[in-house]
Design an enzyme around this catalytic site. Structure first.
Site, PDB file in Angstrom:
ATOM      1  N   GLU A 117     -66.551  31.250   0.324  1.00 36.95           N
ATOM      2  CA  GLU A 117     -65.887  32.555   0.491  1.00 36.95           C
ATOM      3  C   GLU A 117     -65.670  32.947   1.944  1.00 36.95           C
ATOM      4  O   GLU A 117     -65.888  34.091   2.329  1.00 36.95           O
ATOM      5  CB  GLU A 117     -66.689  33.633  -0.256  1.00 36.95           C
ATOM      6  CG  GLU A 117     -66.740  33.370  -1.747  1.00 36.95           C
ATOM      7  CD  GLU A 117     -67.538  34.396  -2.514  1.00 36.95           C
ATOM      8  OE1 GLU A 117     -67.072  34.820  -3.582  1.00 36.95           O
ATOM      9  OE2 GLU A 117     -68.618  34.768  -2.047  1.00 36.95           O
TER      10      GLU A 117
HETATM   11  N1  IFG Z   1     -70.171  34.189  -5.462  1.00 34.81           N
HETATM   12  C1  IFG Z   1     -70.823  34.145  -4.162  1.00 34.81           C
HETATM   13  C2  IFG Z   1     -72.279  34.577  -4.127  1.00 34.81           C
HETATM   14  C3  IFG Z   1     -72.595  35.701  -5.102  1.00 34.81           C
HETATM   15  C4  IFG Z   1     -72.110  35.297  -6.484  1.00 34.81           C
HETATM   16  C5  IFG Z   1     -72.567  36.287  -7.542  1.00 34.81           C
HETATM   17  C6  IFG Z   1     -71.198  31.740  -4.493  1.00 34.81           C
HETATM   18  C7  IFG Z   1     -71.306  30.377  -3.893  1.00 34.81           C
HETATM   19  C8  IFG Z   1     -70.607  35.174  -6.451  1.00 34.81           C
HETATM   20  N2  IFG Z   1     -70.783  32.748  -3.672  1.00 34.81           N
HETATM   21  O1  IFG Z   1     -71.490  31.916  -5.662  1.00 34.81           O
HETATM   22  O2  IFG Z   1     -72.612  35.017  -2.817  1.00 34.81           O
HETATM   23  O3  IFG Z   1     -72.032  36.911  -4.688  1.00 34.81           O
HETATM   24  O4  IFG Z   1     -72.338  35.800  -8.834  1.00 34.81           O
END
Ligand code: IFG
Length: 544
Positions: A354
């Site tokens: 992200e």
């Molecule tokens: N995605 C984000 C996390 C967390 C997650 C919550 C990943 C690799 C959603 N990144 O999962 O930081 O916020 O379900």
């Protein structure tokens, strides 16, 4: 390596005991009212069966005519001259003494096949056991666990625990009989990497909580614990090179609470506690995104030289280290070098997810400079699967952790085509922060609802197109903590889905089957009740 008795692993949380007892009593009374069962309030004394074990062993040969009964004069005998075997022996004796009240002295085994007691030997195991497997033989007079390593003995002990009645897990002395069903198990894991992840950044979880989580994951032969140590909301490991990261960057959390962090000594204590249970810690410093806590702590990490305020919300993707400044790379190298020096495990996880505030070119340039720093610190790169982007170089032995919700992904297949291995954490299967159903209070639902069967019914060996089983290192179940505040919250979301993921990592695919698994999972319920684990009583599972 001496293994003290597990500390506080049975945590009969008052609220939980009340709620569990209430739940159990109400179910029993309802059923009794319906004339379905006879009312019984004692924890089930049912003897375990060799086919109740989770994860399912590779091969089980029950001998239904044979039962071993652990008696007050039993001894724990270990491979002479082996400190690992003595350590596992002390660990096992600690568990058994608490619930049986027996002395259970630990001593080196005499030569020859032991004629009584419980023996942990490093000779004579079936060659198929490999480095993490074991052979367990139960006769009327003795229990013998044979392996080639301490890890194998430790895994055999987890199986032995499940062959004893649930009350063996009690932290206080109770009545027997302490029976073990007879037969032979020869067991070894399908995948070498069977992980759990705990996000201690969104909400900080103190070392005691992490230790109890280590006790719980070790029950199911999980052998890696990935600690998500940094994010926008908090930096959780104190480092001498940059003291403000923890002191200031660790001073809050989601919702504005006081946060917290591990000192280096506390982190090293966690690493040692985990190692005594054959769990390897994988520390993650997420970058270049998910870095607001670091950016708030050191202004020079920001392109404009201005430190943003601390962040206590739950948005993602808004932060980035300044990838065009040399001070960023000095910072990263200092952090990774210091963290590697207190991390005996092979992996440093550099995150990489992200990075929406970092251009693809900047992202690739950043990761290409950071990967060699990990190698220079003697570690192997692990990262979320975005590090598989075409412009990012391969780093020898690196591991891409897949967290997508599809069964094909170009970044993963690109990484694999260049030699990467994959750890599978598909969010719509393995994310323990996903709600079970729409009525689950805790957790999120962006990847969908994940009931127990959803977590169980997939094959890591053939899940991703373009990723052959030979490229799959294993599986990992992440628990993100935006909504997970207490230890009760952790347990409710992790159980019963974590054992499902653990089985996918350990058991041969030939043993995979929801109908059998749900019954084996149900047999774990009384054990979790004795241990004070407040689990989700999924309607999909025929709980006792
Ligand atoms: N995605 C984000 C996390 C967390 C997650 C919550 C990943 C690799 C959603 N990144 O999962 O930081 O916020 O379900």
């Amino acid at each position: 390596m001496s293994l003290p008795a597990p500390s506080g692993s049975a945590r009969p949380h008052p609220s939980r005991l009340r709620s569990t007892a209430t739940r159990l009593a109400s179910v029993v009374l309802l059923a009794a009212g319906a004339g379905l069962v006879t009312v019984s309030t004692a924890a089930p004394a049912t003897a375990a069966s060799m086919s109740d074990v989770v994860p399912a062993p590779a091969s089980v040969r029950p001998d239904s005519g044979t039962t071993y009964t652990l008696g007050p004069d039993a001894r724990v005998l270990t491979e002479p001259g082996s400190a690992p075997a003595a350590g596992v022996g002390a660990y096992l004796a600690g568990i058994l003494r608490r619930s049986t009240g027996y002395a259970l002295p630990v001593a080196p085994a005499p030569s020859g096949t032991p004629a009584s007691g419980v023996s942990l030997l490093l000779t004579g195991a079936d060659p198929s056991v490999g480095d993490q497997g074991y052979q367990l033989d139960v006769t009327a007079s003795a229990v013998v666990i044979r392996a080639r390593t301490g890890a194998g003995l430790f895994n055999g002990v987890q199986t032995l625990r499940q062959l004893l009645p649930p009350r063996i897990e009690s932290a206080t002395v109770g009545p027997g009989p302490w029976t073990v069903p007879g037969g032979r198990i020869v067991d070894h894991p399908r995948f070498g990497y069977r992980g759990a992840m705990l996000d201690v950044a969104r909400h900080f979880h103190p070392a005691g909580t992490v230790k109890r989580y280590i006790d719980r994951i070790a029950l199911y032969k999980i052998n890696y614990l990935h600690l998500h140590l940094s994010d926008d909301q908090g930096w959780r490991i104190a480092l001498d090179a940059r003291p403000r990261l923890a002191a200031y960057g660790g001073s809050t959390q989601v919702g504005g609470g006081s946060g917290g962090y591990y000192t280096k000594a506390e982190y090293q204590d966690l690493v040692a506690y985990a190692a005594q249970r054959y769990v390897t810690i994988v520390p993650e410093i997420d970058m270049p995104g998910h870095t607001n806590a670091a950016l708030a702590s050191y202004a020079e990490l920001n392109c404009d030289g201005v430190a943003p305020p601390l962040y206590t919300g739950t948005d993602v993707g808004f932060s980035s280290l300044c990838t065009s400044k040399e001070s960023t790379y000095t910072f990263v190298k200092d952090v990774l070098t210091e963290l590697a020096a207190i991390t005996p495990g092979p992996y440093l996880h550099i995150g990489g997810d992200e990075a929406h505030a970092t251009s693809p070119a900047q992202y690739a340039a950043f990761v290409n400079r950071v990967q060699p720093m990990v190698a220079g610190a003697g570690k192997t790169v692990m990262g979320w699967h975005q590090i598989g982007a075409a412009a990012v170089d391969h780093s020898p032995g690196r591991v891409a952790q897949y967290w997508g919700t599809t069964t094909s992904d170009s970044q993963v297949s690109t990484a694999v085509s260049r030699g990467a291995k994959v750890v599978l954490s598909p969010a719509n299967r393995a994310y323990l922060d996903m709600k079970y159903t729409s009525s689950t209070t805790l957790g999120q639902d962006w990847a969908g609802y994940v009931e127990v069967r959803t977590a169980y019914d997939w094959n890591p060996g053939s899940y991703l197109r373009g990723v052959p089983s030979s490229a799959v290192l294993g599986v990992e179940a992440p628990l993100w903590t935006e909504t997970i505040v207490t230890e009760d919250d952790i347990e409710y979301m992790a159980f019963p889905r974590l054992p499902a993921i653990a089985e996918l990592g350990w058991s041969p695919w030939s043993t995979h089957g929801w109908d059998a698994f749900r019954r084996r999972l149900a047999a774990q319920g009384p054990r979790w009740d004795v241990m004070g684990i407040g689990f989700y009583r999924s309607p999909q599972v025929p709980w006792a």
